[in-house]
Design a protein around this motif. Structure first.
Motif, short mmCIF file in Angstrom:
data_model
loop_
_atom_site.label_atom_id
_atom_site.label_comp_id
_atom_site.label_asym_id
_atom_site.label_seq_id
_atom_site.Cartn_x
_atom_site.Cartn_y
_atom_site.Cartn_z
N ALA A 78 3.05 9.40 1.59
CA ALA A 78 2.19 8.27 1.22
C ALA A 78 0.83 8.75 0.73
CB ALA A 78 2.02 7.33 2.41
N ALA A 79 0.29 9.80 1.36
CA ALA A 79 -1.00 10.36 0.91
C ALA A 79 -0.88 10.93 -0.49
CB ALA A 79 -1.46 11.44 1.89
N GLN A 136 -4.62 6.27 -12.47
CA GLN A 136 -5.57 5.18 -12.68
C GLN A 136 -6.81 5.65 -13.43
OE1 GLN A 136 -5.48 4.15 -8.45
NE2 GLN A 136 -5.11 2.02 -8.98
N ASP A 194 0.86 -1.18 0.00
CA ASP A 194 0.00 0.00 0.00
C ASP A 194 0.90 1.24 0.00
OD1 ASP A 194 0.83 0.66 2.65
OD2 ASP A 194 -0.80 -0.50 3.52
N PRO A 195 0.35 2.44 -0.20
CA PRO A 195 1.20 3.63 -0.31
C PRO A 195 2.17 3.83 0.85
CG PRO A 195 -0.99 4.16 -1.10
CD PRO A 195 -1.07 2.77 -0.55
N GLY A 219 -1.50 8.36 -7.70
CA GLY A 219 -1.88 7.05 -8.26
C GLY A 219 -3.32 7.05 -8.74
N THR A 220 -4.20 7.69 -7.97
CA THR A 220 -5.62 7.79 -8.36
C THR A 220 -5.76 8.56 -9.67
OG1 THR A 220 -6.32 7.68 -6.05
CG2 THR A 220 -7.90 8.59 -7.62
N VAL A 272 1.34 9.84 -2.76
CA VAL A 272 1.44 8.66 -3.64
C VAL A 272 0.03 8.18 -4.00
CG1 VAL A 272 2.08 6.21 -3.72
CG2 VAL A 272 3.71 7.88 -2.83
N LYS A 273 -0.83 8.09 -3.00
CA LYS A 273 -2.20 7.62 -3.24
C LYS A 273 -2.95 8.56 -4.18
CE LYS A 273 -6.36 6.06 -0.83
NZ LYS A 273 -7.03 5.88 0.48
N GLN A 274 -2.82 9.88 -3.94
CA GLN A 274 -3.53 10.86 -4.76
C GLN A 274 -3.06 10.82 -6.22
OE1 GLN A 274 -6.08 13.28 -4.29
NE2 GLN A 274 -5.76 13.22 -6.49
N LEU A 290 0.78 1.79 -8.40
CA LEU A 290 -0.66 1.66 -8.15
C LEU A 290 -1.44 1.52 -9.45
CD1 LEU A 290 -1.09 4.31 -5.28
CD2 LEU A 290 -0.90 1.83 -5.06
N ALA A 339 3.01 5.98 -7.77
CA ALA A 339 1.80 6.21 -8.58
C ALA A 339 1.71 5.21 -9.73
CB ALA A 339 1.79 7.64 -9.12
#
Length: 624
Positions: free
Chosen positions: A314-315, A325, A45-46, A321-322, A317-319, A496, A493
């Protein structure tokens, strides 16, 4: 931290890794081995991604372990001594600025770092009222600074030609040839030319493999392999006529992705070395190991300060990656040299992840006059070469959507009114705005700017009371910190998005001879097939729909690369062909139908009844 470390460290460096053992992926150089730390990073996970890449970056500062069959490391006595010897040669040039030059050269990420460091040290000299003494060379010219262009790295003769141009009329030149894997023909040609003209040149090779692991394949249209060039340099090092600076820093977190750890280690090594040379010249003092170690520790401190923000990284990375995607884009706008770091990171995503030019893209805000060798090669040359604030405002801003992410990179010392003005414009288009802000203790952002960003990664640096050259340490720390964060974010990113399998960049572009060789090696690792079989299938994918003829099979690698450069998903298509025993067309159809490249390849690796050619979890054990 182990008790037998020679130096006191700012960070807890990892214990020796499995990669240091003599039999681990023995046929591969360190820079092409897979890192055991990240072997299952594609499942992370991130937050785990950030932690794993943090641990890989810490290996840069790891000391050698005498109990192992070992490699020399950054803090090894022989490396520190070589750095001190090179500093002596750099001092000679700094003391005699007439008709002398310090040249930094490389291809791709190494060439972009050469550019960044030349800009920084010329700025240092300018502040002292001295003329510029640094220049950079990048394979493919200035266009390669802002756009991916790997092909020219394969030409030793082009390297020599470019070196000749910048050194014309000079009576003494210290030349730094950067090739993380000791593999780039472009740099090999330049180093060879330097050794043939030792009355003018002091050649220095910078990389992260032992000479015995330097690339030994024939270079097209050239008389030597890279290893032969490096071996010749080793002999000359005995008389201080040439130098090799090649500590081991461990395999990359993403196998072969030398833009990451290799790039960071290049920056740490050369900035430490060059800054020490400037400090000792200005103070007319002796070169000391103590001075080197003090600067190296500031980079260790940068690692600690940077990754203290792991949760926010990490937040991000998640943003990002979204955004990827959802087939949207990630834009990074950076002020001054942080903008150069952003441009570097974006350009490197294209060959590394087979990314589109706009997937992750950097822009430079602020004055860029006097930076480039040939700015005309970049200005008004079309969207591919857009990099400036004007380009961002005119071409990107109007097309921003709510799905895109925009990351601002600046320091509190920058023009915050300008930052706020651009942030207001961006916020009208997307709420996915983030900021990475560097400040020293006691500095704060104005509330009006702070409230524009939903999240700010605020990196707080201690106040340094240092002489003029020392002030650059903080600048270099901030750049390295930004590089670590952007490398982690863009890698995470794409992970993900499903562009990484285990810790291999399976959707890389096959755009130069190094990447061609890596592609064949990767096919072997995951399928267990012979090199000949993997090469045959790779060529089938590259030339499809044209059938393979004996003429094609016998062609030079450069011809295959010329065809492959503009093709997409070459490696994953070839992998599916080998794993499924299917046609190129069927492999492409499977990739098109899959939710991600990793998903399609994972399904093939775990398909019922598939012959166990290579271990599902241990592809490296089958490498050749």
């Amino acid at each position: 931290m182990r008790g037998n470390k020679k130096y006191s460290h700012v960070i807890d460096t990892p214990d020796p890794g499995k990669w240091e053992l003599a039999g681990y992926e023995a046929s591969l150089p360190i820079t092409e081995k897979s890192n055991p730390i990240t072997r299952e990073i594609d499942k992370a996970d991130p937050m785990q991604i950030v932690q794993l890449l943090k641990d890989c970056d810490a290996e840069i500062f790891q000391e050698e372990d005498e109990a192992l069959v070992n490699y020399k490391r950054l803090y090894s006595d022989s490396v520190l001594k070589t750095m001190m010897d090179i500093i002596g040669k750099v001092q000679e040039v700094l003391k005699e600025p007439d008709n002398t030059l310090i040249v930094l050269s490389g291809g791709g990420a190494s060439g972009r770092l050469a550019f960044l460091m030349a800009v920084s040290f010329n700025k240092l000299l300018k502040g002292l009222g001295q003329p510029p003494q640094y220049t950079y060379i990048i394979a493919g010219g200035d266009r390669s600074l802002v756009a991916s262009h790997e092909g020219p790295e394969d030409s030793a003769l082009l390297g020599i030609e470019d070196l000749n141009k910048v050194c014309e009329g000079k009576k003494k030149v210290v030349f730094f040839g950067i090739s993380c894997g000791l593999s780039a023909p472009y740099v090999a040609g330049q180093l060879d030319f330097c050794m043939n003209n030792l009355d003018i040149f002091v050649p220095v090779l910078v990389g992260f493999n032992p000479v015995s692991m330097a690339r030994n394949e024939k270079i097209e249209d050239f008389h030597s392999t890279f290893r032969q060039v490096a071996e010749r340099m080793e002999k000359l090092q005995e008389t201080h006529k040439a130098f090799i600076l090649n500590p081991a820093v461990g395999p990359e977190g993403i196998t072969g992705s030398s833009r990451m750890k290799g790039g960071s280690a290049t920056k740490v090594l050369l900035e430490t070395l060059l800054l020490t040379a400037h400090k000792t010249v200005s103070k007319d003092s002796e070169i000391s190991e103590k001075c080197l170690l003090e600067i190296l520790r500031t980079y260790e401190r940068a690692h600690k300060v940077t990754y203290s923000q792991s949760k926010k990284i990490a937040a991000l990375v998640k943003q990002t990656g979204t955004s990827l995607q959802k087939k949207a884009y990630v834009y990074m706008v950076g002020w001054h040299t942080l903008g150069i770091i952003a441009i570097m990171d974006g350009a490197e995503c294209i060959p590394t992840f087979g990314a589109d030019i706009n997937d992750v893209r950097g822009f430079l805000i602020g004055d860029h006059s006097e930076m480039f060798n040939r700015e005309a090669d970049l200005i008004a040359q079309g969207p591919k070469f857009a990099f400036s604030e004007e380009d961002f405002v005119k071409t990107i801003l109007p097309s921003l959507t709510e799905l895109d992410t925009v990351l601002f990179l600046f320091t509190v010392d920058d023009d915050l009114v300008e930052v706020e003005k651009l942030a207001v414009q961006v916020k009208e288009r997307t709420s996915n705005m983030q900021a990475l802000c560097h400040a020293t203790v006691g500095q704060y952002l104005p509330a009006s700017l702070k409230k524009l960003f939903p999240s700010i990664i605020s990196i707080m640096w201690p106040i340094l009371f240092l002489e003029y050259e020392g002030n650059f340490i903080q600048r270099f720390q901030r750049e390295l910190s930004t590089k670590w964060i952007l490398n982690t974010v863009s890698t995470g990113a794409h992970m993900l998005k499903g562009k990484i399998l285990r810790n291999y960049m399976v959707d890389m572009k096959v755009s130069n001879s190094k990447l061609f060789g890596r592609a064949v090696s990767m096919l072997q690792r995951f399928t267990g097939h012979s090199q000949a079989k993997c090469l045959e299938v790779l060529l089938q994918v590259i030339y499809d729909p044209e059938p393979l003829s004996e003429e094609i099979r016998a062609a030079e690698v450069s011809k295959h690369i010329a065809v492959a450069t503009d093709k997409t998903q070459v490696v994953p298509t070839a992998l599916l062909c080998l794993l499924r025993g299917c046609s190129v067309q069927e492999a492409r159809s499977r990739l098109d139908a899959a939710t991600s490249i990793r998903g399609a390849l994972d399904a093939a690796l775990n398909a019922p009844g598939r012959k166990r050619g290579a271990s599902k979890s241990d592809p490296e054990e089958n490498s050749t």
